[in-house]
Structures are given as C-alpha cells and as structure tokens.
Write an enzyme that holds these catalytic residues in place. Structure first.
Site, mmCIF file in Angstrom:
data_model
loop_
_atom_site.group_PDB
_atom_site.id
_atom_site.type_symbol
_atom_site.label_atom_id
_atom_site.label_comp_id
_atom_site.label_asym_id
_atom_site.label_seq_id
_atom_site.Cartn_x
_atom_site.Cartn_y
_atom_site.Cartn_z
ATOM 1 N N GLY A 12 39.616 -7.567 -36.107
ATOM 2 C CA GLY A 12 40.545 -7.247 -37.195
ATOM 3 C C GLY A 12 41.240 -5.920 -36.942
ATOM 4 O O GLY A 12 40.605 -4.948 -36.553
ATOM 5 N N VAL A 25 45.727 7.262 -24.182
ATOM 6 C CA VAL A 25 46.792 7.289 -23.170
ATOM 7 C C VAL A 25 47.136 8.737 -22.805
ATOM 8 O O VAL A 25 47.147 9.120 -21.627
ATOM 9 C CB VAL A 25 48.051 6.537 -23.670
ATOM 10 C CG1 VAL A 25 49.221 6.727 -22.720
ATOM 11 C CG2 VAL A 25 47.734 5.042 -23.849
ATOM 12 N N ARG A 73 41.049 -12.793 -31.805
ATOM 13 C CA ARG A 73 39.623 -13.138 -31.735
ATOM 14 C C ARG A 73 39.552 -14.262 -30.703
ATOM 15 O O ARG A 73 40.124 -15.320 -30.920
ATOM 16 C CB ARG A 73 39.109 -13.593 -33.091
ATOM 17 C CG ARG A 73 39.248 -12.494 -34.172
ATOM 18 C CD ARG A 73 38.511 -12.874 -35.436
ATOM 19 N NE ARG A 73 38.879 -12.031 -36.559
ATOM 20 C CZ ARG A 73 38.285 -10.872 -36.863
ATOM 21 N NH1 ARG A 73 37.310 -10.416 -36.109
ATOM 22 N NH2 ARG A 73 38.673 -10.174 -37.909
ATOM 23 N N ASP A 104 31.998 -4.564 -34.458
ATOM 24 C CA ASP A 104 30.766 -5.046 -33.809
ATOM 25 C C ASP A 104 31.000 -6.227 -32.870
ATOM 26 O O ASP A 104 30.405 -6.297 -31.791
ATOM 27 C CB ASP A 104 29.687 -5.353 -34.848
ATOM 28 C CG ASP A 104 30.061 -6.489 -35.783
ATOM 29 O OD1 ASP A 104 31.276 -6.681 -36.020
ATOM 30 O OD2 ASP A 104 29.160 -7.187 -36.265
ATOM 31 N N THR A 106 33.620 -6.853 -31.090
ATOM 32 C CA THR A 106 34.232 -6.298 -29.874
ATOM 33 C C THR A 106 33.157 -5.685 -28.980
ATOM 34 O O THR A 106 33.166 -5.852 -27.749
ATOM 35 C CB THR A 106 35.256 -5.203 -30.289
ATOM 36 O OG1 THR A 106 36.156 -5.771 -31.228
ATOM 37 C CG2 THR A 106 36.007 -4.644 -29.104
ATOM 38 N N THR A 127 37.518 -0.420 -37.389
ATOM 39 C CA THR A 127 37.406 -1.534 -38.345
ATOM 40 C C THR A 127 37.424 -0.961 -39.754
ATOM 41 O O THR A 127 36.828 0.091 -39.993
ATOM 42 C CB THR A 127 36.106 -2.359 -38.155
ATOM 43 O OG1 THR A 127 35.904 -3.176 -39.322
ATOM 44 C CG2 THR A 127 34.869 -1.508 -37.986
ATOM 45 N N ASP A 129 35.885 -2.084 -42.149
ATOM 46 C CA ASP A 129 34.625 -2.380 -42.839
ATOM 47 C C ASP A 129 33.609 -1.241 -42.812
ATOM 48 O O ASP A 129 32.680 -1.230 -43.623
ATOM 49 C CB ASP A 129 33.982 -3.642 -42.251
ATOM 50 C CG ASP A 129 34.765 -4.893 -42.588
ATOM 51 O OD1 ASP A 129 35.602 -4.837 -43.503
ATOM 52 O OD2 ASP A 129 34.552 -5.926 -41.923
ATOM 53 N N ASP A 131 31.155 -0.810 -40.982
ATOM 54 C CA ASP A 131 29.790 -1.329 -40.828
ATOM 55 C C ASP A 131 29.271 -1.189 -39.402
ATOM 56 O O ASP A 131 28.614 -2.085 -38.877
ATOM 57 C CB ASP A 131 29.753 -2.802 -41.272
ATOM 58 C CG ASP A 131 30.716 -3.664 -40.471
ATOM 59 O OD1 ASP A 131 31.594 -3.110 -39.785
ATOM 60 O OD2 ASP A 131 30.595 -4.905 -40.542
ATOM 61 N N ARG A 156 44.231 -1.232 -63.450
ATOM 62 C CA ARG A 156 43.633 -0.619 -64.654
ATOM 63 C C ARG A 156 44.683 -0.475 -65.763
ATOM 64 O O ARG A 156 44.404 -0.690 -66.933
ATOM 65 C CB ARG A 156 43.029 0.737 -64.272
ATOM 66 C CG ARG A 156 42.371 1.461 -65.395
ATOM 67 C CD ARG A 156 41.062 0.830 -65.834
ATOM 68 N NE ARG A 156 39.932 1.177 -65.013
ATOM 69 C CZ ARG A 156 38.680 0.825 -65.284
ATOM 70 N NH1 ARG A 156 38.410 0.082 -66.350
ATOM 71 N NH2 ARG A 156 37.712 1.152 -64.493
ATOM 72 N N ARG A 173 33.056 -8.648 -45.285
ATOM 73 C CA ARG A 173 32.332 -9.926 -45.303
ATOM 74 C C ARG A 173 30.819 -9.728 -45.350
ATOM 75 O O ARG A 173 30.117 -10.432 -46.050
ATOM 76 C CB ARG A 173 32.729 -10.725 -44.062
ATOM 77 C CG ARG A 173 32.538 -12.182 -44.228
ATOM 78 C CD ARG A 173 33.273 -13.032 -43.230
ATOM 79 N NE ARG A 173 33.780 -12.362 -42.055
ATOM 80 C CZ ARG A 173 34.780 -12.829 -41.329
ATOM 81 N NH1 ARG A 173 35.376 -13.946 -41.688
ATOM 82 N NH2 ARG A 173 35.163 -12.203 -40.247
ATOM 83 N N LYS A 215 34.824 -0.125 -74.814
ATOM 84 C CA LYS A 215 35.624 -0.180 -73.585
ATOM 85 C C LYS A 215 36.806 -1.107 -73.806
ATOM 86 O O LYS A 215 36.626 -2.233 -74.269
ATOM 87 C CB LYS A 215 34.783 -0.699 -72.417
ATOM 88 C CG LYS A 215 33.869 0.343 -71.804
ATOM 89 C CD LYS A 215 33.125 -0.247 -70.626
ATOM 90 C CE LYS A 215 32.093 0.709 -70.064
ATOM 91 N NZ LYS A 215 32.661 1.695 -69.153
ATOM 92 N N ARG A 247 40.397 -12.192 -65.341
ATOM 93 C CA ARG A 247 41.506 -12.274 -64.401
ATOM 94 C C ARG A 247 41.004 -11.857 -63.016
ATOM 95 O O ARG A 247 40.167 -10.952 -62.903
ATOM 96 C CB ARG A 247 42.640 -11.326 -64.802
ATOM 97 C CG ARG A 247 43.332 -11.746 -66.076
ATOM 98 C CD ARG A 247 44.236 -12.944 -65.800
ATOM 99 N NE ARG A 247 45.179 -13.197 -66.862
ATOM 100 C CZ ARG A 247 44.984 -13.960 -67.911
ATOM 101 N NH1 ARG A 247 43.826 -14.574 -68.073
ATOM 102 N NH2 ARG A 247 45.920 -14.141 -68.808
ATOM 103 N N GLN A 255 44.628 -4.702 -47.414
ATOM 104 C CA GLN A 255 43.793 -3.541 -47.083
ATOM 105 C C GLN A 255 43.808 -3.205 -45.602
ATOM 106 O O GLN A 255 43.378 -2.135 -45.191
ATOM 107 C CB GLN A 255 42.340 -3.813 -47.505
ATOM 108 C CG GLN A 255 42.167 -3.967 -48.973
ATOM 109 C CD GLN A 255 40.942 -4.788 -49.307
ATOM 110 O OE1 GLN A 255 39.886 -4.252 -49.594
ATOM 111 N NE2 GLN A 255 41.057 -6.103 -49.255
HETATM 112 O O1 F6P Z 1 38.496 -6.353 -40.310
HETATM 113 C C1 F6P Z 1 37.299 -6.778 -40.895
HETATM 114 C C2 F6P Z 1 37.599 -7.860 -41.844
HETATM 115 O O2 F6P Z 1 38.631 -7.359 -42.603
HETATM 116 C C3 F6P Z 1 36.515 -8.361 -42.789
HETATM 117 O O3 F6P Z 1 36.278 -7.576 -43.909
HETATM 118 C C4 F6P Z 1 37.030 -9.740 -43.112
HETATM 119 O O4 F6P Z 1 36.072 -10.567 -43.577
HETATM 120 C C5 F6P Z 1 37.581 -10.182 -41.795
HETATM 121 O O5 F6P Z 1 38.030 -9.016 -41.153
HETATM 122 C C6 F6P Z 1 38.629 -11.212 -41.868
HETATM 123 O O6 F6P Z 1 39.395 -11.226 -40.702
HETATM 124 P P1 F6P Z 1 40.177 -12.436 -40.029
HETATM 125 O O7 F6P Z 1 40.602 -13.340 -41.100
HETATM 126 O O8 F6P Z 1 41.297 -11.749 -39.331
HETATM 127 O O9 F6P Z 1 39.217 -13.065 -39.082
#
Ligand code: F6P
Length: 323
Positions: A12, A25, A73, A104, A106, A127, A129, A131, A156, A173, A215, A247, A255
């Site tokens: 991603g 570079v 990918r 991860d 990669t 990434t 994420d 993570d 909001r 994910r 609230k 909603r 993002q």
């Molecule tokens: O870049 C990470 C991420 O955004 C995850 O949070 C998400 O689940 C995933 O990539 C989705 O990526 P794609 O649809 O490009 O495989």
C-alpha cells in the site's frame, strides 16, 4: 566501478514514500553510488522495469503523496520461481543492494529473496498502518492520522447539528494504531480496535447512556479489521438493538493520499538516508528505523514477528476521556 543500489516501493502506498525515495537517491549519489529505480514494486522487478535515477528525477517530489515509482502487490514474487527470476534479474543488472520501502509484506518478500540472492537488503518502513516493529512510527502514519482526524472534525459538525451517532471506519486491517490515535484526537465516544475484543450490547448501552447524560453527538471510530467486520455490519447490529439511527462513514483510501505532513517528510528523509548508510556499512536483512529519537537497524524478520504494542497509557485513559 561504482556500487549499484536499486530501490522500490511496494504494498500500500503511503504519504512520504516519495520523500524517502528522494533521500535514497540524493544521499546515494552523494556517497558515490549508482541508484536504480524499480517501477511497480516486486512485479516491476520481475518485468525488468529498472532505470537509473538521478538527482533531477527526484526534484519537486518531497511534498507529493503516493509514490513516483508506483507500487503493486505481486502474486508471482511470493513463489520460489518468482524469487529465482528476481535474483537472475538483479544479477544481470549488477545490483549490489536493494532498498525496499514498504510494510511487513514487503519485508517478508525481501527476507525470502535474501536467502537466495547475495546482495544487501535494507528495509524502510512505509505504511500508514504503523504496524511494523523497529520504528516508533512508519512513514505515512502521521499524515493518515491527520487526514482522518480532519474528516472526523467535519463529521462532528454535522453529527452535532443533527444529534446523530456516526460510525467512522478507518484503515488498519490487522492493527488499531490509526483508530486509536484518530479516536483520541477526534474525541470519539468509542474506539473499536482489532486488538481489543468488545461486546456490541455494551457499546449500544454506553452510547444510549451518553445521550441520557446530555451528549448531542457521538462518534464511534471503528478499525476496518474490527471483529464485527467493519462499520457497516456493526451499524446493522447496533440498529437491531435500539431504535436509534446510525450513520456510517468509511474513510478508506482517502487516508492513503495527500501531501505528507512535516513529521512524515522528516522521518522519510532520515530513514531513506540512513538506509544508504546501512548499505555502505555492509548491513543486510535489516530495517532502518527510529526508536526513542535514535536511528537503529532491526532484523527484518523481527519487524513482523514481534507485535508492536498500542499505547497502553492512552488505552487506559480512553474510557475517562470519552465519558
Ligand atoms: O496500506 C495498508 C492498508 O491501507 C491497510 O490498512 C488496508 O487494509 C490495506 O492497505 C488495503 O490495501 P489494498 O486494497 O491496496 O490491498
């Protein structure tokens, strides 16, 4: 003969990847290396999509989201035959080192390649994420959190005007880094994370109690990987438990785009440059990261085998913040 490094972006895309490419570079060339760009990640490597990169190729990209090298990918690269093909291509082009900017997946691919190809392999965490172990933050995470936070601020306004409850799904994910930060920054009433099991009835009860306490709007931040299967399914479950309307907003790929924040540009610049230094030091099978303000190299395998913890303090005070 000049040493040759090749670099690719994979998985991603993340805002700041271009700043990392630029740093690799420019620092690589300044340190006497030849730098080759591989377009379209591992798939591009298998298609022999390699071309030299010079300082002018990376002009005016530090502020751009996405990746000028493109990404993909690749199903072929994960096979032993694909990796043998990649090895042969790297050898044919006389590549001495490979710099991988990604997450991860990669790094898993890079680790497998390192078993059969003798060149040096260095990872750079890119990434949204966050993570990946071995760096407090990954390139793209700060921008993604800011993008989602701005979206929540806007949601909001309308939630408050209509006195509604909104479920906002953010990316991640397998991890709740984005959700936790965005939820805290957006003052969310509930934050649902893949790492923390929850009970839908309890969430429903707390949201309705919040109403009784005065609230006028409620925001529930849901990580896409949450155990109910995302915000849409959760809304259906909540709906069946109360007469209240919910909603749903899925922020999704929004993002991943946009101009990187200063924090992401700085991190990308440092880690890209540091990856080149690690190559020159002869390091391999490591990821360039920053932990506690210090640059450090972590074995690639650890970056996904060790689970990076969420901020435990933030988790502990969250219920009080959203009361
Ligand atoms: O870049 C990470 C991420 O955004 C995850 O949070 C998400 O689940 C995933 O990539 C989705 O990526 P794609 O649809 O490009 O495989």
């Amino acid at each position: 003969m000049k040493k040759k490094i090749a670099l690719l972006t994979s998985g991603g895309d993340a805002p700041g990847m271009n700043a990392a490419v630029r740093a690799v570079v420019r620092v690589g060339i300044a340190r006497g290396l030849e730098v080759i760009g591989i377009r379209r990640g591992y798939q591009g490597l298998l298609e022999e999509n390699l071309a030299p990169l010079g300082p002018r190729d990376v002009s005016n990209i530090i502020q751009r989201g996405g990746t000028i090298l493109k990404t993909s990918r690749s199903a072929e690269f994960v096979t032993p035959a694909g990796q043998q093909k990649a090895k042969a291509i790297l050898e044919r082009h006389g590549i001495d080192g490979l710099i991988l900017i990604g997450g991860d997946g990669t790094f898993r691919g890079g680790t497998d390649l390192g078993k059969i190809w003798p060149g040096l392999i260095i990872g750079v965490p890119g990434t949204i994420d966050n993570d990946v172990c071995g760096s407090d933050f990954t390139i793209g995470y700060d921008t993604a959190v800011n993008t989602a936070m701005e979206a929540i601020d806007k949601i909001r306004d309308t939630a408050d005007s209509h006195e509604r409850i909104f479920l906002v799904e953010v990316m991640g994910r397998h991890s709740g880094f984005i959700a936790l930060s965005v939820g805290a920054c957006g003052g969310a009433e509930e934050i649902l994370l893949p790492e923390r099991p929850f009970d839908v009835e309890t969430i429903s009860r707390r949201l309705l109690e919040g109403r009784k306490k005065g609230k006028t709007s409620s925001i529930v931040v849901v990580a896409e990987g949450d155990e109910t299967g995302g915000a849409v399914k959760l809304a259906q479950q909540l709906q069946s438990l109360s007469k209240h309307e919910f909603r749903v907003v899925i922020l999704g790929y929004l993002q991943r785009g946009g101009s990187p924040t200063a924090a992401d540009r700085l991190l990308a610049t440092k880690l890209g440059a540091y990856a080149v230094e690690l190559f020159l030091e002869g390091k391999t099978g490591v990821m360039a990261g920053e932990v506690g303000g210090r640059l450090c190299a972590t074995p690639l395998r650890e970056t996904w085998e060790r689970k990076k913890p969420l901020d435990t303090f933030l988790l502990s005070v969250q219920p009080q913040l959203s009361a």
